[in-house]
Design an enzyme around this catalytic site. Structure first.
Site, short mmCIF file in Angstrom:
data_model
loop_
_atom_site.label_atom_id
_atom_site.label_comp_id
_atom_site.label_asym_id
_atom_site.label_seq_id
_atom_site.Cartn_x
_atom_site.Cartn_y
_atom_site.Cartn_z
N SER A 267 0.84 -1.20 0.00
CA SER A 267 0.00 0.00 0.00
C SER A 267 0.86 1.24 0.00
O SER A 267 2.02 1.22 0.44
CB SER A 267 -0.91 0.02 1.22
OG SER A 267 -0.20 0.46 2.37
N ASP A 268 0.32 2.34 -0.48
CA ASP A 268 0.93 3.63 -0.20
C ASP A 268 0.65 3.96 1.27
O ASP A 268 -0.10 3.26 1.96
CB ASP A 268 0.39 4.71 -1.13
CG ASP A 268 1.37 5.85 -1.35
OD1 ASP A 268 2.22 6.08 -0.47
OD2 ASP A 268 1.28 6.53 -2.38
N TYR A 269 1.22 5.02 1.74
CA TYR A 269 1.21 5.38 3.17
C TYR A 269 -0.22 5.45 3.71
O TYR A 269 -1.00 6.30 3.31
CB TYR A 269 1.90 6.74 3.32
CG TYR A 269 2.24 7.14 4.73
CD1 TYR A 269 3.51 6.89 5.24
CD2 TYR A 269 1.31 7.78 5.54
CE1 TYR A 269 3.84 7.29 6.53
CE2 TYR A 269 1.63 8.17 6.82
CZ TYR A 269 2.90 7.92 7.32
OH TYR A 269 3.22 8.32 8.60
N THR A 270 -0.57 4.52 4.58
CA THR A 270 -1.89 4.41 5.25
C THR A 270 -3.06 4.30 4.29
O THR A 270 -4.19 4.61 4.65
CB THR A 270 -2.13 5.58 6.23
OG1 THR A 270 -2.30 6.80 5.50
CG2 THR A 270 -1.00 5.73 7.23
N ALA A 271 -2.83 3.83 3.07
CA ALA A 271 -3.93 3.76 2.10
C ALA A 271 -5.02 2.80 2.56
O ALA A 271 -6.20 3.00 2.25
CB ALA A 271 -3.40 3.35 0.73
#
Length: 725
Positions: A267-271
């Site tokens: 995932s991207d950051y906290t996606a």
């Protein structure tokens, strides 16, 4: 992904919590690139991270740097955790490490994928020396709306150009051997259609047709995976109502089942956390279940997987087989880069201290920067400049060093950055007449600044007007509604132009801009993007003719911000615009449906002339090859490098087709007076698209074809694709 028997052995011995731990990616607080100013906080944060590593609850750490402390992290993982599984050390290393290369959009202007491969290779050498195994790059998003700030990280508006640069950057980062100490795992991102956010607004929703998704936004990802990428990062946006980080149809159906991707999806950051804000998940547990079952292997920073996956597996809502499959992929990724054989690979303090690479990388940075510069305009042959000319260097970028890098540069060695003033002075003889005046700030006036700039302009034979966006205007979370110069810089340009002294605009930018007034009307315009470490030297090389500019626009420069989204390869309409701008046609009241400077445009110091496009045959057999050729001549007095571009248009199809589509390109050097015949080979596969029934392929019929210097130049030849025999 190679098969390693140790992976199955580990899986058989892992507890549920240890399995979930391998799927967690967390901030590297042991060696953060921007540590807290409170030393006690740093010690506390580092201790907490090391304890998590010791407990087997960390699969990867990101955005830390340093070989010595990296060895400490790995020692805890290998020698103090129960199973001794090494940690992946990752970072956002986008367009350079210590040496900063041009932003990816600028480098794409070179139309030289092999250049991007070389700068990515140099970046990998520096990053792996600093204790990094894995980069979250390249960004391969196709950006067709220049209001979106993250277009600076990609290769522009065209999928063919984007695919070529995506593959080149993967090859460069990873090198020929994934197990080598200087191999840096690549991660094409953001999967998918992040560049299609509505109105160019960061993190916004995406409404997109299946055909556009498949024909425009997916090809660069496919090219990156075919080049050997073993990880993919998901996007923040939703796609037609389903968030990308929980889109089973894309993450599993397309990526794994159709394309056969065996690598890791991160995932991207906290996606995954953001599924709640999207309104797609009820709470953290629901978000975890939906993201994981969709095919998201690794969760970055949210902690959701650690908190909720064990319970979901125990309840039977997530099959243990699915968990094992994700863990197997992560462990196989670690095996693929040799971490089980050498947990301390890329963690050699002596190698990190060795700076013998600097001269070669600075030379490459200078080469990449000057090859990225695009000459939009050169009235009267104002450029190249004489070295004995009286020059006024004016503008907020004249001596600036704080806006050399461009977006997403965490680790650059700022002590080596070269300003415009420094680069130009170094290119001039002793005692040369160079006067430097700031004139204004980026967004604020300076007392007496414009008056001083005007006075300097009047004393000069030529003004170098160094204006543009500060680097905080582009990149993540930097969408703009008006893609123009800040008003104070425009006012400076108007005042300087009013003196009548010839003006060369040195435009620094992270996107296409709508040029106005004195900037648009200057005698010469150079697009210099954010060029990195060697900015000043590279710009001077072009200004004084040591290098003839060879860059071409990877994005269309609009006439007005209100044209966005604007891209050259738009579909035909039923009422195409006519030259006389008559009403009831596809146009705006104020402007034609055309760019100020189109995709592919750029000038050199030569004078390049194209002969007519010719085809070897009026027909292309279904499984045949068609030669398309044109003669290209440099009738000028300077050597030049020309980007020869091949475009096609499908005249009748089951879905409305773009007015032109780039299919190939070639960069060649022409000496003064030299003429060459350029030949492209065109095949049916290059004419394929997503058809009305959802299938992919070409359709027999008539096509136009151009060999041209830009997407808006030239006269076409015609051929017919024959049906299958």
């Amino acid at each position: 992904m190679p098969i390693d028997e140790r992976v199955e052995s580990l899986l058989a011995r892992m507890t549920l919590e240890e399995k979930v731990g391998q799927l967690g990616v967390f901030a590297d607080m042991v060696r953060p690139f921007a540590p807290d100013v409170n030393p006690e906080a740093n010690v506390r944060n580092a201790a907490e991270v090391l304890e998590q590593v010791r407990a087997g609850r960390v699969g990867a750490l990101f955005n830390g740097v340093g070989a010595e402390l990296g060895r400490q992290i790995q020692r805890v993982a290998v020698e103090e955790s129960r199973l001794g599984i090494p940690v992946l050390l990752a970072a956002d290393v986008i367009h350079g490490m210590r040496t900063v290369f041009p932003i990816p959009l600028g480098e794409a202007a070179s139309f030289e994928p092999d250049l991007a491969e070389r700068t990515a290779r140099a970046t990998a050498l520096e990053a792996t020396a600093a204790g990094i195994h894995w980069t979250y790059a390249p960004a391969v998003d196709v950006a067709r709306d220049q209001r979106w700030g993250r277009g600076a990280e990609g290769a522009g508006e065209d999928p063919v150009l984007g695919a070529a640069f995506a593959a080149a950057r993967v090859r460069g980062f990873q090198g020929p051997d994934l197990r080598a100490h200087d191999s840096l795992l690549a991660t094409p991102k953001h999967f998918v259609a992040y560049g299609a956010v509505t109105a160019g607004m960061e993190y916004n929703f995406v409404e997109i047709s299946e055909g556009t998704l498949r024909d425009v936004h997916l090809p660069p990802f496919k090219a990156a995976l075919e080049a050997g990428a073993l990880a993919v990062m998901t996007a923040f946006n939703d796609i037609n109502g389903i968030p990308a980080s929980a889109h089973r149809g894309l993450l599993t159906g397309l990526l794994r089942e159709q394309w056969g991707f065996a690598g890791v999806v991160v995932s991207d950051y906290t996606a995954d956390m953001e599924l709640i804000a999207h309104g797609y998940a009820e709470d953290a547990r629901d978000a975890t279940r939906k993201a994981f079952l969709a095919g998201l292997d690794m969760s970055m920073q949210s902690g959701f997987y650690a908190d909720h996956l064990p319970g979901l597996v125990e309840s039977g809502e997530v099959p243990v087989e699915a968990l094992d499959a994700a863990v197997r992929r992560v462990l196989s990724l670690k095996a693929a880069i040799g971490l089980f054989d050498d947990p301390y690979r890329s963690l050699d303090p002596a190698r990190e201290a060795d700076t013998s690479w600097r001269p070669a990388h600075e030379a490459l940075a200078r080469e990449a920067a000057r090859r990225s510069i695009v000459l939009l305009k050169n009235e009267g042959g104002l450029l190249p400049l004489r070295r004995d000319a009286r020059i006024a260097l004016v503008g907020p970028l004249a001596r600036d060093l704080a806006n050399i890098e461009g977006c997403w540069t965490l680790f650059g060695d700022r002590s080596r950055y070269v300003s415009l003033e420094a680069g130009i002075r170094a290119a001039l003889p002793e005692g040369a007449a160079l006067e430097v005046v700031d004139g204004c700030g980026f967004e604020q006036p300076l007392e007496g600044g414009i008056e001083a700039a005007v006075a300097a302009a009047r004393r000069a034979e030529v003004v170098l007007l160094a204006v543009g966006e500060p680097q905080c205007y582009s990149g993540e979370a930097q969408s703009r509604t008006q893609i123009v110069l800040p008003p104070v810089q425009q006012a400076l340009a108007e005042a300087v132009a009013a003196t009548g002294t010839p003006v060369v605009v040195l435009l620094r930018n992270g996107r296409a801009l709508a040029l106005q007034g004195a900037v648009r009307d200057a005698q010469a315009i150079l697009v210099t993007w954010f060029l990195g470490t060697q900015t000043g030297h590279a710009v001077a090389d072009v200004l004084f003719g040591d290098y003839s500019p060879s860059g071409r626009l990877p994005v269309s420069f609009p006439r007005d911000s209100g044209q966005q989204p604007f891209f050259y390869n738009h579909p035909r309409t039923g009422r195409p615009e006519t030259p006389e701008m008559s009403e009831f046609k596809a146009r705006w009241r104020e402007h034609p449906h055309a760019a100020l400077y189109p995709f592919g445009h750029g000038l050199g110091y030569g004078r390049i002339e194209y002969g007519p496009t010719r085809v070897d045959s009026p027909t292309l057999a279904w499984d045949g090859v068609l030669g398309v050729r044109a003669r290209v001549r440099n009738s000028g007095q300077h050597a030049a490098e020309e980007v020869v571009q091949l475009y096609v248009h499908d005249r009748v199809a089951s879905r409305v087709r773009p007015v032109r589509e780039l299919k190939d390109f070639r960069k060649l050097r022409l000496e003064p007076g030299q003429e060459v015949e350029v030949v492209f080979e065109l095949r049916r596969e290059q004419l394929a698209f997503t058809r009305a029934d959802g299938s992919h392929g070409a359709e027999p019929g008539a096509f136009d074809v151009w060999i041209a210097p830009s997407s808006a130049a030239g006269e076409p030849a015609r051929f017919e694709l024959l049906p299958p025999p």
